[in-house]
Design a protein around this motif. Structure first.
Motif, PDB file in Angstrom:
ATOM      1  N   ALA A 362       0.802  -1.337  -0.103  1.00 33.43           N
ATOM      2  CA  ALA A 362      -0.033  -0.050   0.042  1.00 33.43           C
ATOM      3  C   ALA A 362       0.825   1.173   0.186  1.00 33.43           C
ATOM      4  O   ALA A 362       2.032   1.317   0.521  1.00 33.43           O
ATOM      5  CB  ALA A 362      -0.938   0.053   1.295  1.00 33.43           C
ATOM      6  N   THR A 363       0.349   2.220  -0.642  1.00 36.05           N
ATOM      7  CA  THR A 363       1.083   3.635  -0.809  1.00 36.05           C
ATOM      8  C   THR A 363       1.147   4.184   0.703  1.00 36.05           C
ATOM      9  O   THR A 363      -0.184   4.618   0.922  1.00 36.05           O
ATOM     10  CB  THR A 363       0.654   4.504  -1.869  1.00 36.05           C
ATOM     11  OG1 THR A 363       0.808   3.632  -3.302  1.00 36.05           O
ATOM     12  CG2 THR A 363       1.457   5.588  -2.050  1.00 36.05           C
ATOM     13  N   THR A 364       1.925   4.384   1.146  1.00 36.86           N
ATOM     14  CA  THR A 364       2.006   5.176   2.547  1.00 36.86           C
ATOM     15  C   THR A 364       2.950   6.596   2.318  1.00 36.86           C
ATOM     16  O   THR A 364       2.984   7.360   3.442  1.00 36.86           O
ATOM     17  CB  THR A 364       2.637   4.326   3.667  1.00 36.86           C
ATOM     18  OG1 THR A 364       3.856   4.147   3.352  1.00 36.86           O
ATOM     19  CG2 THR A 364       1.650   3.107   3.990  1.00 36.86           C
ATOM     20  N   ASN A 365       3.704   6.593   1.170  1.00 41.20           N
ATOM     21  CA  ASN A 365       4.689   7.920   0.933  1.00 41.20           C
ATOM     22  C   ASN A 365       4.177   8.377  -0.457  1.00 41.20           C
ATOM     23  O   ASN A 365       4.614   8.389  -1.422  1.00 41.20           O
ATOM     24  CB  ASN A 365       5.891   7.517   0.848  1.00 41.20           C
ATOM     25  CG  ASN A 365       6.291   6.904   2.382  1.00 41.20           C
ATOM     26  OD1 ASN A 365       6.308   7.803   3.386  1.00 41.20           O
ATOM     27  ND2 ASN A 365       6.957   5.772   2.402  1.00 41.20           N
ATOM     28  N   PRO A 366       3.016   9.064  -0.543  1.00 35.40           N
ATOM     29  CA  PRO A 366       2.258   9.263  -1.805  1.00 35.40           C
ATOM     30  C   PRO A 366       3.271  10.475  -2.561  1.00 35.40           C
ATOM     31  O   PRO A 366       3.488  10.520  -3.816  1.00 35.40           O
ATOM     32  CB  PRO A 366       1.067  10.008  -1.650  1.00 35.40           C
ATOM     33  CG  PRO A 366       0.918  10.376  -0.254  1.00 35.40           C
ATOM     34  CD  PRO A 366       1.907   9.220   0.333  1.00 35.40           C
ATOM     35  N   PHE A 371       7.043  11.750  -7.048  1.00 36.49           N
ATOM     36  CA  PHE A 371       8.106  12.278  -7.172  1.00 36.49           C
ATOM     37  C   PHE A 371       9.011  11.459  -8.144  1.00 36.49           C
ATOM     38  O   PHE A 371       9.304  11.702  -9.522  1.00 36.49           O
ATOM     39  CB  PHE A 371       8.971  12.674  -6.305  1.00 36.49           C
ATOM     40  CG  PHE A 371      10.256  13.357  -6.736  1.00 36.49           C
ATOM     41  CD1 PHE A 371      10.574  14.532  -7.247  1.00 36.49           C
ATOM     42  CD2 PHE A 371      11.657  12.494  -6.517  1.00 36.49           C
ATOM     43  CE1 PHE A 371      11.659  14.901  -7.565  1.00 36.49           C
ATOM     44  CE2 PHE A 371      12.745  12.793  -6.908  1.00 36.49           C
ATOM     45  CZ  PHE A 371      12.801  14.328  -7.482  1.00 36.49           C
ATOM     46  N   PHE A 372       9.153  10.063  -7.782  1.00 45.10           N
ATOM     47  CA  PHE A 372       9.942   9.059  -8.733  1.00 45.10           C
ATOM     48  C   PHE A 372       9.115   8.885 -10.080  1.00 45.10           C
ATOM     49  O   PHE A 372       9.523   8.262 -10.911  1.00 45.10           O
ATOM     50  CB  PHE A 372      10.455   8.166  -8.009  1.00 45.10           C
ATOM     51  CG  PHE A 372      11.421   8.447  -6.974  1.00 45.10           C
ATOM     52  CD1 PHE A 372      12.596   8.570  -7.442  1.00 45.10           C
ATOM     53  CD2 PHE A 372      11.054   8.358  -5.689  1.00 45.10           C
ATOM     54  CE1 PHE A 372      13.917   9.091  -6.545  1.00 45.10           C
ATOM     55  CE2 PHE A 372      12.423   8.937  -4.770  1.00 45.10           C
ATOM     56  CZ  PHE A 372      13.472   9.344  -5.239  1.00 45.10           C
ATOM     57  N   ALA A 373       8.102   8.624 -10.005  1.00 41.88           N
ATOM     58  CA  ALA A 373       7.064   8.489 -11.167  1.00 41.88           C
ATOM     59  C   ALA A 373       7.436   9.493 -12.216  1.00 41.88           C
ATOM     60  O   ALA A 373       7.558   9.292 -13.328  1.00 41.88           O
ATOM     61  CB  ALA A 373       5.703   8.543 -10.782  1.00 41.88           C
ATOM     62  N   LYS A 374       7.301  10.922 -11.775  1.00 40.17           N
ATOM     63  CA  LYS A 374       7.890  12.045 -12.805  1.00 40.17           C
ATOM     64  C   LYS A 374       9.182  11.867 -13.190  1.00 40.17           C
ATOM     65  O   LYS A 374       9.331  12.014 -14.267  1.00 40.17           O
ATOM     66  CB  LYS A 374       7.528  13.398 -12.170  1.00 40.17           C
ATOM     67  CG  LYS A 374       6.100  13.439 -11.707  1.00 40.17           C
ATOM     68  CD  LYS A 374       5.951  14.725 -10.934  1.00 40.17           C
ATOM     69  CE  LYS A 374       4.640  15.085 -10.473  1.00 40.17           C
ATOM     70  NZ  LYS A 374       4.561  16.478  -9.801  1.00 40.17           N
ATOM     71  N   VAL A 375       9.977  11.516 -12.293  1.00 38.54           N
ATOM     72  CA  VAL A 375      11.671  11.303 -12.792  1.00 38.54           C
ATOM     73  C   VAL A 375      11.540  10.071 -13.717  1.00 38.54           C
ATOM     74  O   VAL A 375      12.094  10.242 -14.690  1.00 38.54           O
ATOM     75  CB  VAL A 375      12.372  10.773 -11.490  1.00 38.54           C
ATOM     76  CG1 VAL A 375      13.817  10.278 -12.086  1.00 38.54           C
ATOM     77  CG2 VAL A 375      12.364  12.020 -10.564  1.00 38.54           C
TER      78      VAL A 375
END
Length: 384
Positions: A362-366, A371-375
């Motif tokens: 589960a995503t706990t650090n959205p 950010f890394f998705a954009k990278v």
């Protein structure tokens, strides 16, 4: 050759008022002045003729005599004749002042050397006093006592500068005006009389304590009030608390220039108080209440919601700085700074690892994931 009628010389009607006469003369003086017409004898004659006419018509008594007797009023010992070079300089200097006074700071009302008696004294200088206060003192206001090195009125002569005030007499150089004027071609230069220093009077028997100045150097003690809400760079004027005037002249003013000491916790912008507040990562994640100090020495409780990030601000209305005019208070802004725990024990480290695994994907650090998705998208664009 017979003199022309003075009204014809200036080109005005006999019923013209003073403003019309001055305006007419001003135009002629500017047009025919010798400095603007070098070597032109006709222009010089027209200038002198206009000047003579103006000397008579600008004066109510002379004008009345001229209206009744014509040129005969000033001939055969009855008056001033054609005048002298000093009269020409005086009249043109008056017009020069009217024309250019505004550009030189006079605004049409410049002091002239022949325009009345000088002042009995000169105004004292303004003084500056730098004062540093704390942010709390700026919030509450402050009453304090200061000592200012200054020139104060001499007690021995009551500030007159003379052992015997009756022995004071008018300055013979400037005739009591305090100003002397020199005409240099087109320009008229006015300066303080070198004999009396611009005072218009000289002292026959100067005071032995102050040497005739009317003042002595002495520290002055003052009680001052700093109003609440003052800001860095503000100044407060204390009228009449500057240097004593020379020979009984008016005292100058004292200006307090304020600076605010940097505060250990708070930062200020106008009436708003900023306060960065570190919070534990557990409080940021789970939520909770924190207590923060306020500028008035009290505490305020702030509810921190679960999932609070660093940089989030909470506004406490009416908890900021006071205003100078007493119209309430500004706000206080609390800015959270989530603190990463340090010096962890082995048990704490193990619990954090279990916490990371317990997420089950589960995503706990959205923000981190975003950010890394954009990278990743950026890298794909660069490789295509």
């Amino acid at each position: 050759m017979a003199k022309r009628d003075f009204y014809d010389v200036l080109g005005v009607q006999r019923g013209a008022d003073g403003a019309e006469i001055k305006s007419a003369y001003r135009k002629l003086a500017m047009k025919f002045h010798p400095d603007r017409n070098p070597g032109d004898a006709d222009a010089e004659g027209r200038f002198k003729e206009a000047n003579e006419a103006y000397e008579v018509l600008k004066d109510a008594d002379k004008r009345a005599a001229y209206d009744q007797f014509g040129h005969a009023a000033f001939e055969g010992g009855m008056g001033g004749g054609r005048g002298n070079p000093g009269d020409f300089a005086s009249s043109f200097a008056d017009v020069f002042d009217d024309l250019f006074g505004d550009f030189m700071g006079g605004g049409g009302g410049r002091r002239r050397g022949g325009g009345g008696r000088g002042s009995s004294g000169q105004r004292g200088a303004d003084l500056r006093y730098n004062m540093e206060i704390s942010l709390e003192e700026a919030f509450q206001g402050k009453q304090t006592k200061i000592r200012v090195p200054s020139a104060v009125a001499c007690d021995s002569c009551d500030g007159t500068g003379a052992d015997d005030p009756s022995a004071t007499k008018s300055c013979s150089t400037c005739g009591g005006h305090g100003k002397v004027r020199a005409q240099q071609g087109f320009f008229s230069i006015e300066r303080a009389c070198p004999t009396c220093g611009g005072l218009g009077q000289v002292i026959a028997d100067p005071c032995k304590v102050c040497s005739g100045s009317g003042r002595v150097q002495k520290d002055k003690s003052l009680n001052v009030t700093i109003p609440q809400g003052v800001d860095d760079g503000m100044r407060i004027r204390l009228t009449g608390e500057g240097e004593a005037g020379l020979r009984g002249g008016a005292a100058g003013d004292l200006y307090l220039f304020l600076s605010i000491k940097p505060h250990q916790i708070f930062q200020r912008d106008g009436t708003t108080i900023f306060c960065p507040v570190p919070i534990p990562v557990t409080t940021a994640a789970l939520g909770g209440n924190i207590e923060v100090p306020t500028i008035d020495g009290k505490r305020a409780k702030v509810a921190v919601p679960a999932g609070t990030q660093s940089g989030r601000q909470f506004r406490l209305r009416g908890k900021g700085m006071t205003t100078v005019r007493g119209a309430g208070r500004g706000d206080m802004l609390i800015e959270t700074v989530v603190e990463t725990p340090v010096n962890l024990t082995a048990k704490q480290k193990e619990l954090l690892r279990e916490f990371e695994k317990a997420g089950g994907g589960a995503t706990t650090n959205p923000e981190t994931d975003g950010f890394f998705a954009k990278v990743k998208e950026l890298w794909q664009d660069l490789t295509e």
